[in-house]
Design a protein around this motif. Structure first.
Motif, PDB file in Angstrom:
ATOM      1  N   THR A 147       0.859  -1.176   0.000  1.00  0.00           N
ATOM      2  CA  THR A 147       0.000   0.000   0.000  1.00  0.00           C
ATOM      3  C   THR A 147       0.901   1.233   0.000  1.00  0.00           C
ATOM      4  O   THR A 147       2.118   1.114   0.129  1.00  0.00           O
ATOM      5  CB  THR A 147      -0.876   0.056   1.272  1.00  0.00           C
ATOM      6  OG1 THR A 147      -0.024   0.333   2.389  1.00  0.00           O
ATOM      7  CG2 THR A 147      -1.619  -1.244   1.510  1.00  0.00           C
ATOM      8  N   GLU A 148       0.308   2.408  -0.110  1.00  0.00           N
ATOM      9  CA  GLU A 148       1.083   3.656  -0.081  1.00  0.00           C
ATOM     10  C   GLU A 148       1.867   3.769   1.218  1.00  0.00           C
ATOM     11  O   GLU A 148       2.959   4.310   1.262  1.00  0.00           O
ATOM     12  CB  GLU A 148       0.130   4.851  -0.179  1.00  0.00           C
ATOM     13  CG  GLU A 148      -0.671   4.887  -1.449  1.00  0.00           C
ATOM     14  CD  GLU A 148      -0.191   5.976  -2.382  1.00  0.00           C
ATOM     15  OE1 GLU A 148       0.022   7.082  -1.895  1.00  0.00           O
ATOM     16  OE2 GLU A 148      -0.032   5.687  -3.590  1.00  0.00           O
ATOM     17  N   GLN A 149       1.284   3.234   2.296  1.00  0.00           N
ATOM     18  CA  GLN A 149       1.921   3.312   3.620  1.00  0.00           C
ATOM     19  C   GLN A 149       2.945   2.207   3.830  1.00  0.00           C
ATOM     20  O   GLN A 149       3.563   2.120   4.876  1.00  0.00           O
ATOM     21  CB  GLN A 149       0.871   3.218   4.736  1.00  0.00           C
ATOM     22  CG  GLN A 149       0.024   4.473   4.949  1.00  0.00           C
ATOM     23  CD  GLN A 149      -0.995   4.669   3.829  1.00  0.00           C
ATOM     24  OE1 GLN A 149      -1.620   3.717   3.370  1.00  0.00           O
ATOM     25  NE2 GLN A 149      -1.133   5.898   3.372  1.00  0.00           N
ATOM     26  N   GLY A 150       3.103   1.335   2.885  1.00  0.00           N
ATOM     27  CA  GLY A 150       4.035   0.221   3.023  1.00  0.00           C
ATOM     28  C   GLY A 150       3.296  -1.098   2.953  1.00  0.00           C
ATOM     29  O   GLY A 150       2.122  -1.136   2.578  1.00  0.00           O
ATOM     30  N   ASN A 151       4.010  -2.161   3.333  1.00  0.00           N
ATOM     31  CA  ASN A 151       3.408  -3.495   3.258  1.00  0.00           C
ATOM     32  C   ASN A 151       2.434  -3.739   4.403  1.00  0.00           C
ATOM     33  O   ASN A 151       2.741  -3.405   5.544  1.00  0.00           O
ATOM     34  CB  ASN A 151       4.513  -4.538   3.432  1.00  0.00           C
ATOM     35  CG  ASN A 151       5.005  -5.072   2.116  1.00  0.00           C
ATOM     36  OD1 ASN A 151       4.431  -4.793   1.072  1.00  0.00           O
ATOM     37  ND2 ASN A 151       6.059  -5.842   2.158  1.00  0.00           N
ATOM     38  N   ILE A 152       1.304  -4.370   4.108  1.00  0.00           N
ATOM     39  CA  ILE A 152       0.490  -4.855   5.221  1.00  0.00           C
ATOM     40  C   ILE A 152       0.298  -6.362   5.053  1.00  0.00           C
ATOM     41  O   ILE A 152       0.288  -6.879   3.937  1.00  0.00           O
ATOM     42  CB  ILE A 152      -0.868  -4.124   5.384  1.00  0.00           C
ATOM     43  CG1 ILE A 152      -1.705  -4.198   4.111  1.00  0.00           C
ATOM     44  CG2 ILE A 152      -0.700  -2.694   5.821  1.00  0.00           C
ATOM     45  CD1 ILE A 152      -3.120  -3.683   4.324  1.00  0.00           C
ATOM     46  N   THR A 153       0.172  -7.046   6.181  1.00  0.00           N
ATOM     47  CA  THR A 153      -0.009  -8.494   6.148  1.00  0.00           C
ATOM     48  C   THR A 153      -1.462  -8.796   6.467  1.00  0.00           C
ATOM     49  O   THR A 153      -1.975  -8.360   7.500  1.00  0.00           O
ATOM     50  CB  THR A 153       0.901  -9.165   7.203  1.00  0.00           C
ATOM     51  OG1 THR A 153       2.230  -8.705   6.981  1.00  0.00           O
ATOM     52  CG2 THR A 153       0.859 -10.679   7.090  1.00  0.00           C
ATOM     53  N   LEU A 154      -2.098  -9.538   5.568  1.00  0.00           N
ATOM     54  CA  LEU A 154      -3.503  -9.876   5.770  1.00  0.00           C
ATOM     55  C   LEU A 154      -3.639 -11.361   6.087  1.00  0.00           C
ATOM     56  O   LEU A 154      -3.067 -12.208   5.394  1.00  0.00           O
ATOM     57  CB  LEU A 154      -4.322  -9.549   4.517  1.00  0.00           C
ATOM     58  CG  LEU A 154      -4.340  -8.080   4.089  1.00  0.00           C
ATOM     59  CD1 LEU A 154      -5.060  -7.908   2.753  1.00  0.00           C
ATOM     60  CD2 LEU A 154      -5.032  -7.218   5.152  1.00  0.00           C
ATOM     61  N   LEU A 155      -4.387 -11.646   7.134  1.00  0.00           N
ATOM     62  CA  LEU A 155      -4.700 -13.028   7.493  1.00  0.00           C
ATOM     63  C   LEU A 155      -6.213 -13.143   7.358  1.00  0.00           C
ATOM     64  O   LEU A 155      -6.949 -12.495   8.124  1.00  0.00           O
ATOM     65  CB  LEU A 155      -4.236 -13.311   8.932  1.00  0.00           C
ATOM     66  CG  LEU A 155      -4.632 -14.658   9.532  1.00  0.00           C
ATOM     67  CD1 LEU A 155      -4.022 -15.813   8.761  1.00  0.00           C
ATOM     68  CD2 LEU A 155      -4.187 -14.730  11.005  1.00  0.00           C
ATOM     69  N   ASP A 156      -6.653 -13.928   6.385  1.00  0.00           N
ATOM     70  CA  ASP A 156      -8.080 -14.023   6.080  1.00  0.00           C
ATOM     71  C   ASP A 156      -8.717 -12.628   6.049  1.00  0.00           C
ATOM     72  O   ASP A 156      -9.687 -12.355   6.762  1.00  0.00           O
ATOM     73  CB  ASP A 156      -8.791 -14.926   7.103  1.00  0.00           C
ATOM     74  CG  ASP A 156      -8.284 -16.361   6.991  1.00  0.00           C
ATOM     75  OD1 ASP A 156      -7.976 -16.804   5.870  1.00  0.00           O
ATOM     76  OD2 ASP A 156      -8.157 -17.033   8.031  1.00  0.00           O
ATOM     77  N   SER A 157      -8.097 -11.749   5.306  1.00  0.00           N
ATOM     78  CA  SER A 157      -8.552 -10.364   5.075  1.00  0.00           C
ATOM     79  C   SER A 157      -8.398  -9.415   6.261  1.00  0.00           C
ATOM     80  O   SER A 157      -8.720  -8.235   6.143  1.00  0.00           O
ATOM     81  CB  SER A 157     -10.013 -10.307   4.617  1.00  0.00           C
ATOM     82  OG  SER A 157     -10.192 -11.154   3.519  1.00  0.00           O
ATOM     83  N   GLU A 158      -7.918  -9.915   7.416  1.00  0.00           N
ATOM     84  CA  GLU A 158      -7.724  -9.005   8.564  1.00  0.00           C
ATOM     85  C   GLU A 158      -6.281  -8.493   8.574  1.00  0.00           C
ATOM     86  O   GLU A 158      -5.338  -9.272   8.381  1.00  0.00           O
ATOM     87  CB  GLU A 158      -8.003  -9.794   9.858  1.00  0.00           C
ATOM     88  CG  GLU A 158      -7.772  -8.973  11.119  1.00  0.00           C
ATOM     89  CD  GLU A 158      -7.727  -9.850  12.383  1.00  0.00           C
ATOM     90  OE1 GLU A 158      -8.211 -11.012  12.341  1.00  0.00           O
ATOM     91  OE2 GLU A 158      -7.180  -9.358  13.389  1.00  0.00           O
ATOM     92  N   ASP A 159      -6.108  -7.210   8.800  1.00  0.00           N
ATOM     93  CA  ASP A 159      -4.760  -6.649   8.868  1.00  0.00           C
ATOM     94  C   ASP A 159      -4.106  -7.046  10.197  1.00  0.00           C
ATOM     95  O   ASP A 159      -4.512  -6.591  11.267  1.00  0.00           O
ATOM     96  CB  ASP A 159      -4.844  -5.115   8.755  1.00  0.00           C
ATOM     97  CG  ASP A 159      -3.456  -4.467   8.778  1.00  0.00           C
ATOM     98  OD1 ASP A 159      -2.462  -5.189   8.938  1.00  0.00           O
ATOM     99  OD2 ASP A 159      -3.396  -3.228   8.633  1.00  0.00           O
ATOM    100  N   VAL A 160      -3.102  -7.929  10.121  1.00  0.00           N
ATOM    101  CA  VAL A 160      -2.449  -8.432  11.340  1.00  0.00           C
ATOM    102  C   VAL A 160      -1.006  -7.935  11.431  1.00  0.00           C
ATOM    103  O   VAL A 160      -0.192  -8.515  12.149  1.00  0.00           O
ATOM    104  CB  VAL A 160      -2.492  -9.988  11.403  1.00  0.00           C
ATOM    105  CG1 VAL A 160      -3.923 -10.492  11.587  1.00  0.00           C
ATOM    106  CG2 VAL A 160      -1.871 -10.618  10.146  1.00  0.00           C
ATOM    107  N   SER A 161      -0.678  -6.866  10.707  1.00  0.00           N
ATOM    108  CA  SER A 161       0.702  -6.374  10.632  1.00  0.00           C
ATOM    109  C   SER A 161       1.323  -6.133  12.008  1.00  0.00           C
ATOM    110  O   SER A 161       2.520  -6.367  12.193  1.00  0.00           O
ATOM    111  CB  SER A 161       0.748  -5.081   9.832  1.00  0.00           C
ATOM    112  OG  SER A 161       0.041  -5.235   8.637  1.00  0.00           O
ATOM    113  N   THR A 162       0.534  -5.652  12.967  1.00  0.00           N
ATOM    114  CA  THR A 162       1.075  -5.379  14.296  1.00  0.00           C
ATOM    115  C   THR A 162       1.119  -6.653  15.131  1.00  0.00           C
ATOM    116  O   THR A 162       2.137  -6.953  15.766  1.00  0.00           O
ATOM    117  CB  THR A 162       0.214  -4.313  15.010  1.00  0.00           C
ATOM    118  OG1 THR A 162       0.114  -3.184  14.140  1.00  0.00           O
ATOM    119  CG2 THR A 162       0.845  -3.869  16.321  1.00  0.00           C
ATOM    120  N   ALA A 163       0.035  -7.411  15.090  1.00  0.00           N
ATOM    121  CA  ALA A 163      -0.056  -8.625  15.927  1.00  0.00           C
ATOM    122  C   ALA A 163       1.066  -9.630  15.632  1.00  0.00           C
ATOM    123  O   ALA A 163       1.543 -10.315  16.539  1.00  0.00           O
ATOM    124  CB  ALA A 163      -1.419  -9.279  15.716  1.00  0.00           C
TER     125      ALA A 163
END
Ligand code: CDP
Length: 225
Positions: free
Chosen positions: A72-88
């Protein structure tokens, strides 16, 4: 200009992801953090309370879990079954579980397939443990990033502090040592430098210095292609 595949491997907290991210930005390439994918698998197993040594349960989990890295514009995000889990996925307990789950064949097969699919068009920087050896052995440019374990532990310690956590230095050091040992000694896709990887010790380098060094190797390689 040809858009190549750049593989960056190395032990935990060696500076791979920071360098990979900045290098990708500088080149206008996609950045793919493969460690985040194994971390997402670990988080899925933890949430569903799955014993990763139970082959059937693990297989069922992996075949029914959707892991995606989105740029994304803000950088990479990690999706687990469509939920953003980048922090977790950055929680310290997930690191060891990621290392353990990534040694499982069913997990590696699925993640490597996804990584190949995402990177096959080129114009991509991937970081991980087995990018230059297993995922893309044909990558045009490969790096193996190292740093003394003490330096890596200090970096990870500060990173965790910046996140508002209260890490204990000795525990951080021990976790890195355990993970390095497990990642290097496993049977499947162990952490070893590809024969044609360029080794970079980031111990004495600044972040800008690291990126610059890799960039110079990139330019040299492009002139050869
Ligand atoms: O950021 P850090 O260096 O702490 O680790 P990471 O790159 O997020 O990777 C977490 C764990 O996933 C590693 O300890 C490896 O066991 C595993 N991994 C792997 O097996 N293969 C990859 N290509 C990337 C990560």
């Amino acid at each position: 200009m040809k858009r190549i595949i750049i593989a960056i491997d190395g032990p935990a907290a060696s500076g791979k992801s920071t360098t990979a991210k900045l290098l990708a930005r500088k080149l206008g390439y996609l950045y793919l953090d493969t460690g985040a994918m194994y971390r997402a698998c670990a988080l899925a197993a933890k949430r569903r309370n799955i014993d990763i040594d139970d082959d059937d349960a693990l297989k069922d989990l992996i075949l029914n879990t959707h892991v995606l890295i989105q740029n994304t514009e803000q950088g990479n995000i990690t999706l687990l079954d469509s939920e953003d889990v980048s922090t977790a996925i950055r929680e310290p307990d997930i690191s060891l579980l990621a290392s353990a789950i990534s040694a499982k064949a069913i997990v590696r097969t699925k993640m490597v397939e996804l990584q190949r699919e995402m990177g096959k068009m080129g114009g991509v920087v991937l970081d991980g443990r087995d990018i230059g050896t297993v995922v893309f052995p044909e990558a045009e440019l490969k790096f193996f990033i190292v740093a003394p374990v003490q330096v890596r532990a200090e970096r990870r310690f500060l990173e965790l502090q910046e996140k508002g956590l209260s890490p204990v230095f000795e525990e951080v050091l021990e976790e890195l040592q355990k993970r390095d040992k497990a990642d290097s000694s496993r049977a499947l896709a162990p952490l070893i430098p590809a024969q044609d990887a360029i080794e970079i010790d980031t111990g004495p380098l600044t972040i800008e210095g690291q990126v610059e060094e890799l960039y110079q190797h990139y330019q040299k390689r492009m002139a050869e292609l």
